[in-house]
Design a protein around this motif. Structure first.
Motif, PDB file in Angstrom:
ATOM      1  N   LYS A 170     -38.939 -29.854  32.556  1.00 48.85           N
ATOM      2  CA  LYS A 170     -39.580 -30.893  31.754  1.00 48.85           C
ATOM      3  C   LYS A 170     -38.622 -31.573  30.777  1.00 48.85           C
ATOM      4  CE  LYS A 170     -43.662 -31.318  28.777  1.00 48.85           C
ATOM      5  NZ  LYS A 170     -44.725 -30.545  28.110  1.00 48.85           N
ATOM      6  N   GLU A 171     -37.738 -30.823  30.139  1.00 55.28           N
ATOM      7  CA  GLU A 171     -36.811 -31.436  29.184  1.00 55.28           C
ATOM      8  C   GLU A 171     -35.837 -32.376  29.889  1.00 55.28           C
ATOM      9  OE1 GLU A 171     -33.354 -30.046  26.172  1.00 55.28           O
ATOM     10  OE2 GLU A 171     -35.293 -29.052  25.908  1.00 55.28           O
ATOM     11  N   GLU A 172     -35.356 -31.990  31.045  1.00 56.82           N
ATOM     12  CA  GLU A 172     -34.477 -32.867  31.819  1.00 56.82           C
ATOM     13  C   GLU A 172     -35.224 -34.132  32.233  1.00 56.82           C
ATOM     14  OE1 GLU A 172     -31.681 -32.858  35.855  1.00 56.82           O
ATOM     15  OE2 GLU A 172     -32.851 -31.075  35.370  1.00 56.82           O
ATOM     16  N   LEU A 173     -36.486 -33.978  32.597  1.00 58.34           N
ATOM     17  CA  LEU A 173     -37.324 -35.134  32.936  1.00 58.34           C
ATOM     18  C   LEU A 173     -37.492 -36.035  31.714  1.00 58.34           C
ATOM     19  CD1 LEU A 173     -39.252 -36.803  34.681  1.00 58.34           C
ATOM     20  CD2 LEU A 173     -41.034 -35.097  34.196  1.00 58.34           C
ATOM     21  N   MET A 232     -42.229 -46.788  46.400  1.00 64.06           N
ATOM     22  CA  MET A 232     -41.335 -46.327  45.351  1.00 64.06           C
ATOM     23  C   MET A 232     -40.852 -44.923  45.696  1.00 64.06           C
ATOM     24  SD  MET A 232     -42.066 -45.897  41.236  1.00 64.06           S
ATOM     25  CE  MET A 232     -41.702 -47.548  40.713  1.00 64.06           C
ATOM     26  N   ASP A 233     -39.559 -44.676  45.505  1.00 59.65           N
ATOM     27  CA  ASP A 233     -38.998 -43.347  45.739  1.00 59.65           C
ATOM     28  C   ASP A 233     -39.624 -42.356  44.772  1.00 59.65           C
ATOM     29  OD1 ASP A 233     -37.315 -44.248  47.767  1.00 59.65           O
ATOM     30  OD2 ASP A 233     -35.683 -44.690  46.363  1.00 59.65           O
ATOM     31  N   THR A 234     -39.542 -41.089  45.121  1.00 62.53           N
ATOM     32  CA  THR A 234     -40.189 -40.047  44.331  1.00 62.53           C
ATOM     33  C   THR A 234     -39.614 -39.931  42.920  1.00 62.53           C
ATOM     34  OG1 THR A 234     -40.625 -38.815  46.370  1.00 62.53           O
ATOM     35  CG2 THR A 234     -40.812 -37.598  44.304  1.00 62.53           C
ATOM     36  N   LYS A 235     -38.297 -39.919  42.772  1.00 63.16           N
ATOM     37  CA  LYS A 235     -37.708 -39.730  41.446  1.00 63.16           C
ATOM     38  C   LYS A 235     -38.091 -40.851  40.477  1.00 63.16           C
ATOM     39  CE  LYS A 235     -33.438 -38.439  39.106  1.00 63.16           C
ATOM     40  NZ  LYS A 235     -32.051 -38.006  39.273  1.00 63.16           N
ATOM     41  N   PRO A 236     -37.934 -42.138  40.859  1.00 66.75           N
ATOM     42  CA  PRO A 236     -38.376 -43.200  39.939  1.00 66.75           C
ATOM     43  C   PRO A 236     -39.877 -43.146  39.637  1.00 66.75           C
ATOM     44  CG  PRO A 236     -36.955 -44.112  41.644  1.00 66.75           C
ATOM     45  CD  PRO A 236     -37.248 -42.690  42.029  1.00 66.75           C
ATOM     46  N   LEU A 237     -40.673 -42.735  40.628  1.00 72.36           N
ATOM     47  CA  LEU A 237     -42.113 -42.597  40.423  1.00 72.36           C
ATOM     48  C   LEU A 237     -42.399 -41.536  39.362  1.00 72.36           C
ATOM     49  CD1 LEU A 237     -45.103 -43.174  41.363  1.00 72.36           C
ATOM     50  CD2 LEU A 237     -44.799 -41.202  42.869  1.00 72.36           C
ATOM     51  N   ILE A 238     -41.745 -40.406  39.480  1.00 72.12           N
ATOM     52  CA  ILE A 238     -41.932 -39.327  38.508  1.00 72.12           C
ATOM     53  C   ILE A 238     -41.535 -39.803  37.112  1.00 72.12           C
ATOM     54  CG2 ILE A 238     -41.161 -37.018  37.786  1.00 72.12           C
ATOM     55  CD1 ILE A 238     -40.665 -36.426  40.813  1.00 72.12           C
ATOM     56  N   ILE A 239     -40.397 -40.466  37.008  1.00 71.87           N
ATOM     57  CA  ILE A 239     -39.917 -40.959  35.705  1.00 71.87           C
ATOM     58  C   ILE A 239     -40.899 -41.968  35.126  1.00 71.87           C
ATOM     59  CG2 ILE A 239     -38.112 -42.319  34.569  1.00 71.87           C
ATOM     60  CD1 ILE A 239     -36.099 -40.951  36.515  1.00 71.87           C
ATOM     61  N   ASP A 240     -41.368 -42.890  35.937  1.00 73.05           N
ATOM     62  CA  ASP A 240     -42.292 -43.923  35.469  1.00 73.05           C
ATOM     63  C   ASP A 240     -43.590 -43.313  34.951  1.00 73.05           C
ATOM     64  OD1 ASP A 240     -43.074 -46.733  35.158  1.00 73.05           O
ATOM     65  OD2 ASP A 240     -44.448 -46.341  36.824  1.00 73.05           O
ATOM     66  N   ILE A 241     -44.183 -42.453  35.727  1.00 69.47           N
ATOM     67  CA  ILE A 241     -45.464 -41.839  35.340  1.00 69.47           C
ATOM     68  C   ILE A 241     -45.269 -40.903  34.146  1.00 69.47           C
ATOM     69  CG2 ILE A 241     -47.255 -40.213  36.099  1.00 69.47           C
ATOM     70  CD1 ILE A 241     -47.085 -41.615  38.871  1.00 69.47           C
ATOM     71  N   ALA A 242     -44.229 -40.085  34.170  1.00 66.90           N
ATOM     72  CA  ALA A 242     -43.995 -39.161  33.054  1.00 66.90           C
ATOM     73  C   ALA A 242     -43.718 -39.916  31.757  1.00 66.90           C
ATOM     74  CB  ALA A 242     -42.840 -38.218  33.384  1.00 66.90           C
ATOM     75  N   THR A 243     -42.986 -41.016  31.836  1.00 62.09           N
ATOM     76  CA  THR A 243     -42.707 -41.824  30.638  1.00 62.09           C
ATOM     77  C   THR A 243     -44.010 -42.291  30.020  1.00 62.09           C
ATOM     78  OG1 THR A 243     -40.564 -42.565  31.489  1.00 62.09           O
ATOM     79  CG2 THR A 243     -41.567 -43.898  29.767  1.00 62.09           C
ATOM     80  N   LYS A 244     -44.900 -42.829  30.819  1.00 63.53           N
ATOM     81  CA  LYS A 244     -46.186 -43.303  30.301  1.00 63.53           C
ATOM     82  C   LYS A 244     -46.986 -42.160  29.684  1.00 63.53           C
ATOM     83  CE  LYS A 244     -46.395 -47.244  33.347  1.00 63.53           C
ATOM     84  NZ  LYS A 244     -46.616 -47.620  34.717  1.00 63.53           N
ATOM     85  N   LEU A 245     -47.002 -41.026  30.354  1.00 63.87           N
ATOM     86  CA  LEU A 245     -47.743 -39.879  29.829  1.00 63.87           C
ATOM     87  C   LEU A 245     -47.130 -39.370  28.521  1.00 63.87           C
ATOM     88  CD1 LEU A 245     -48.450 -37.914  33.140  1.00 63.87           C
ATOM     89  CD2 LEU A 245     -50.125 -39.122  31.717  1.00 63.87           C
ATOM     90  N   PHE A 246     -45.797 -39.267  28.465  1.00 63.83           N
ATOM     91  CA  PHE A 246     -45.135 -38.802  27.244  1.00 63.83           C
ATOM     92  C   PHE A 246     -45.418 -39.760  26.088  1.00 63.83           C
ATOM     93  CE2 PHE A 246     -41.623 -36.573  29.893  1.00 63.83           C
ATOM     94  CZ  PHE A 246     -42.347 -35.386  29.922  1.00 63.83           C
ATOM     95  N   GLN A 247     -45.407 -41.046  26.355  1.00 62.93           N
ATOM     96  CA  GLN A 247     -45.661 -42.016  25.293  1.00 62.93           C
ATOM     97  C   GLN A 247     -47.110 -41.959  24.822  1.00 62.93           C
ATOM     98  OE1 GLN A 247     -44.047 -45.629  27.200  1.00 62.93           O
ATOM     99  NE2 GLN A 247     -42.699 -45.755  25.437  1.00 62.93           N
ATOM    100  N   GLN A 248     -48.028 -41.724  25.728  1.00 59.66           N
ATOM    101  CA  GLN A 248     -49.445 -41.689  25.371  1.00 59.66           C
ATOM    102  C   GLN A 248     -49.835 -40.390  24.671  1.00 59.66           C
ATOM    103  OE1 GLN A 248     -51.246 -42.256  29.200  1.00 59.66           O
ATOM    104  NE2 GLN A 248     -50.887 -44.458  29.214  1.00 59.66           N
ATOM    105  N   LYS A 249     -49.288 -39.266  25.144  1.00 60.61           N
ATOM    106  CA  LYS A 249     -49.765 -37.962  24.669  1.00 60.61           C
ATOM    107  C   LYS A 249     -48.701 -37.120  23.982  1.00 60.61           C
ATOM    108  CE  LYS A 249     -53.165 -37.702  28.372  1.00 60.61           C
ATOM    109  NZ  LYS A 249     -53.750 -36.838  29.387  1.00 60.61           N
ATOM    110  N   GLY A 250     -47.451 -37.599  23.995  1.00 59.20           N
ATOM    111  CA  GLY A 250     -46.371 -36.806  23.432  1.00 59.20           C
ATOM    112  C   GLY A 250     -45.859 -35.788  24.431  1.00 59.20           C
ATOM    113  N   TYR A 251     -44.682 -35.298  24.163  1.00 62.60           N
ATOM    114  CA  TYR A 251     -44.038 -34.333  25.066  1.00 62.60           C
ATOM    115  C   TYR A 251     -44.849 -33.051  25.174  1.00 62.60           C
ATOM    116  CZ  TYR A 251     -40.450 -31.158  26.882  1.00 62.60           C
ATOM    117  OH  TYR A 251     -39.757 -30.239  27.628  1.00 62.60           O
ATOM    118  N   ILE A 252     -45.263 -32.535  24.034  1.00 62.83           N
ATOM    119  CA  ILE A 252     -45.987 -31.268  24.018  1.00 62.83           C
ATOM    120  C   ILE A 252     -47.382 -31.424  24.616  1.00 62.83           C
ATOM    121  CG2 ILE A 252     -46.944 -29.493  22.476  1.00 62.83           C
ATOM    122  CD1 ILE A 252     -44.463 -30.031  20.670  1.00 62.83           C
ATOM    123  N   GLY A 253     -47.988 -32.607  24.468  1.00 66.63           N
ATOM    124  CA  GLY A 253     -49.344 -32.848  24.955  1.00 66.63           C
ATOM    125  C   GLY A 253     -49.464 -33.052  26.451  1.00 66.63           C
TER     126      GLY A 253
END
Length: 192
Positions: free
Chosen positions: A47-50, A1-22
């Motif tokens: 982070k906001e752009e992500l 997986m390319d780096t950008k989609p990897l970052i988006i995929d992992i960050a999405t899961k983290l944001f959903q689990q812990k929230g943006y601030i968390g």
């Protein structure tokens, strides 16, 4: 997986689990196995752009799923029931609804950032458009379809949020049973 989609995929899961601030950037970097420079290469505004890229990615997945379901079934009630049943099955299998809701992200960020608020408004608007089109195809007037699409969005999003909070599938099960009756009653009342 390319780096950008990897970052988006992992960050999405983290944001959903812990929230943006968390979720801190260091946690995202660690989970992705990348450097800070690599993250800022793909998301120069941080982070906001992500987060906005994560919301757009979620939007694509959610819209694809909803569109396929609503095209497969002939009526709004059948499609809505099928969609909610899929959410329940997903919840039973995974114990969560990540990948289907962005409410947890929206609740803490929408009032803090116009760009995030606008991205979220677009996502909800697109979901409501699918519901609206199906309701019109079922014979509802544009006015009825518009208000009912809003009710459907509120009910289903609220049900998903309650499932996550209560760690139970019952809120979506109730909505699957009650929402068709609400739509039927609202149609009858507005037709009088």
């Amino acid at each position: 997986m390319d780096t950008k989609p990897l970052i988006i995929d992992i960050a999405t899961k983290l944001f959903q689990q812990k929230g943006y601030i968390g979720v801190g950037l260091n946690e995202i970097l660690k989970e992705c196995g990348i450097s800070k420079g690599s993250l800022y290469y793909h998301f120069p505004n941080g982070k906001e752009e992500l987060l906005i890229a994560c919301l757009q990615s979620l939007n694509e997945a959610i819209m694809k799923d909803i569109t396929e379901i609503f095209e497969e079934y002939s009526t709004t009630n059948e499609a809505t029931y099928a969609m909610i049943e899929k959410l329940i099955a997903n919840y039973e299998t995974e114990g969560t609804l990540t990948g289907y809701t962005f409410s947890s992200i929206v609740s803490e960020m929408a009032s803090l950032s116009d760009s995030v608020r606008n991205a979220c408004a677009k996502l909800y608007s697109e979901i409501q458009t699918i519901y609206f089109q199906k309701l019109v195809a079922d014979g509802f007037s544009n006015n009825e379809a518009s208000s009912n699409a809003l009710i459907m969005t509120l009910s289903i999003e609220g049900g998903m949020l309650l499932c996550l909070i209560q760690k139970a599938k019952e809120p979506l099960q109730v909505i699957a049973q009650v929402l068709p009756q609400i739509l039927k009653t609202r149609r009858f009342k507005t037709s009088e």
